[in-house]
Enzyme design. Structure first.
Site, PDB file in Angstrom:
ATOM      1  N   TYR A   1      22.454 -20.643  23.834  1.00 38.56           N
ATOM      2  CA  TYR A   1      21.685 -20.263  22.746  1.00 38.56           C
ATOM      3  C   TYR A   1      20.113 -20.781  23.115  1.00 38.56           C
ATOM      4  CZ  TYR A   1      18.913 -19.896  18.374  1.00 38.56           C
ATOM      5  OH  TYR A   1      17.981 -19.856  17.204  1.00 38.56           O
TER       6      TYR A   1
ATOM      7  N   ASP B   1      14.008 -24.823  16.607  1.00 37.48           N
ATOM      8  CA  ASP B   1      13.620 -26.182  16.998  1.00 37.48           C
ATOM      9  C   ASP B   1      14.815 -26.651  18.019  1.00 37.48           C
ATOM     10  OD1 ASP B   1      15.963 -26.430  15.283  1.00 37.48           O
ATOM     11  OD2 ASP B   1      15.406 -27.975  14.178  1.00 37.48           O
ATOM     12  N   GLU B   2      15.722 -25.883  18.102  1.00 33.86           N
ATOM     13  CA  GLU B   2      16.781 -26.117  19.045  1.00 33.86           C
ATOM     14  C   GLU B   2      16.118 -26.316  20.593  1.00 33.86           C
ATOM     15  OE1 GLU B   2      20.750 -24.880  18.498  1.00 33.86           O
ATOM     16  OE2 GLU B   2      20.227 -24.311  16.406  1.00 33.86           O
TER      17      GLU B   2
END
Length: 355
Positions: A160, A135-136
């Site tokens: 990331y 979800d990031e």
């Protein structure tokens, strides 16, 4: 019986997927893992001798080795979990994340496409490439009460999440351009047994048991939705076997908690389950230490998992309270596993200052 190629199957989520498939289905698994610092075959001891399980120590950036694995095992599906996944590490070592998460995904897509194109028609139609993401990639919800849906725009905040967003776009492009039958899932924060102790929950458990400070970024009010890893493994298997090609499914636990609340809950559980504290520690909560926040730290993530519930009938079985209790108890009962991890090069500290 399907044969599923799982990349990153020695990692935290990957090993949960492998254990779930071998334990609860008739399918076979080929585990492809480079065995970086976070890959641990001791997490797969219970399946290691199963005739439906095979392991190949292969880097997904090695195209020739990927081609060999596809030709040798002839899988019916790919579940792609191999990734560098720790935000803190990405801040200081972004290149590793670009290489594994973007270049590695490209190599895997190309190897899968070459293999898929020469499959017999019936197997060709049934083949699936399931890409597991985070979800990031959606960025930060800030102070709102909104939830990320599958149509939320991408706004990654860290090296990331940017690398995972890039890999998501590659996977969707390989469907649109080449017809490779892909599916994407984006999950919220996972926790549970066999979690490598650089992540928040196992780090807090093990530091507390050792009487070390419990480092909490900033004011600790960053909010995450927590998903028990075994619930996630069930969802992922359901998606690869029942999901619709071209669709994206958000997978969340419906358990939004501030980081400081998580840490205090761990302390309370340890007071109950491990009352004999290290020397000099009166209360586990006294070990909480607020430290400088990391750069670009997102305030809140939370996903709307209504689609997977509606379309596939999946629901998490664990509440945060029940899952966290199971997790703390697992670390208390499995000291040998985490001591073997800690005997390596890893030190229990928060990373990601960018220095």
């Amino acid at each position: 019986m399907r044969k599923i190629l799982v990349t990153g199957g020695a990692g935290f989520i990957g090993s949960a997927v492998v254990r779930h498939i071998i334990r609860n289905t008739r399918d076979a698994v080929v585990n492809v893992d480079k065995l970086t610092y976070a890959g641990n075959l001791e997490s797969l001891t219970e399946v290691a001798d199963n005739p439906r399980y095979a392991f190949e120590q292969v880097d997904i950036c090695d195209r020739a080795e990927l081609d060999r694995v596809f030709a040798q095992y002839r899988p019916d599906a790919v579940m792609h979990l191999a990734a560098e996944s720790h935000v803190d590490r990405s801040i200081g070592s972004a290149g590793e994340f670009i290489q594994t998460n973007i270049v590695g995904t490209f190599n895997l897509l190309e190897a899968a496409r070459a293999y898929w194109q020469q499959m017999p028609s019936e197997q060709h139609e049934a083949f699936r490439f399931h890409h597991i993401s985070t979800d990031e990639v959606y960025g930060d919800l800030g102070g709102t009460d909104d939830l990320f849906t599958e149509t939320a725009p991408y706004a990654p905040s860290s090296p990331y999440s940017a690398s995972k967003a890039s890999s998501d776009h590659l996977v969707r492009a390989w469907l649109r351009t080449y017809g490779l039958p892909t599916i994407v899932t984006n999950c919220s924060n996972n926790y549970g047994p066999y979690h490598f102790p650089e992540k928040l929950i196992p780090l807090m458990i093990l530091n507390a048991l050792d009487g070390k400070p419990l480092p909490v970024y900033g004011d600790g009010m960053q909010i995450r939705d927590w998903l028990f890893v075994e619930d996630h493994a069930r969802a992922l298997y359901q998606v690869v076997t029942e999901g619709v090609v071209g669709e994206t499914y958000n997978i969340g636990g419906h358990n939004e908690k501030a980081n400081i609340e998580v840490v205090k809950t761990i302390c309370a559980l340890l007071e109950e389950l491990a009352p004999e504290k290290p020397a000099g520690v009166a209360r586990y909560e006294d070990l909480i230490t607020f430290v400088q926040d990391r750069p670009g730290h997102d305030v809140r993530y939370a996903v709307d998992a209504a689609k997977i519930r509606r379309d596939l009938g999946w629901l998490p079985l664990e509440t945060f309270e029940s899952g966290l209790r199971k997790t703390v108890q697992w670390y208390l009962d499995n000291k040998t596993w985490w001591q073997n991890v800690l005997n390596g090069s890893y030190r229990l500290e928060r990373l990601g200052t960018g220095k």
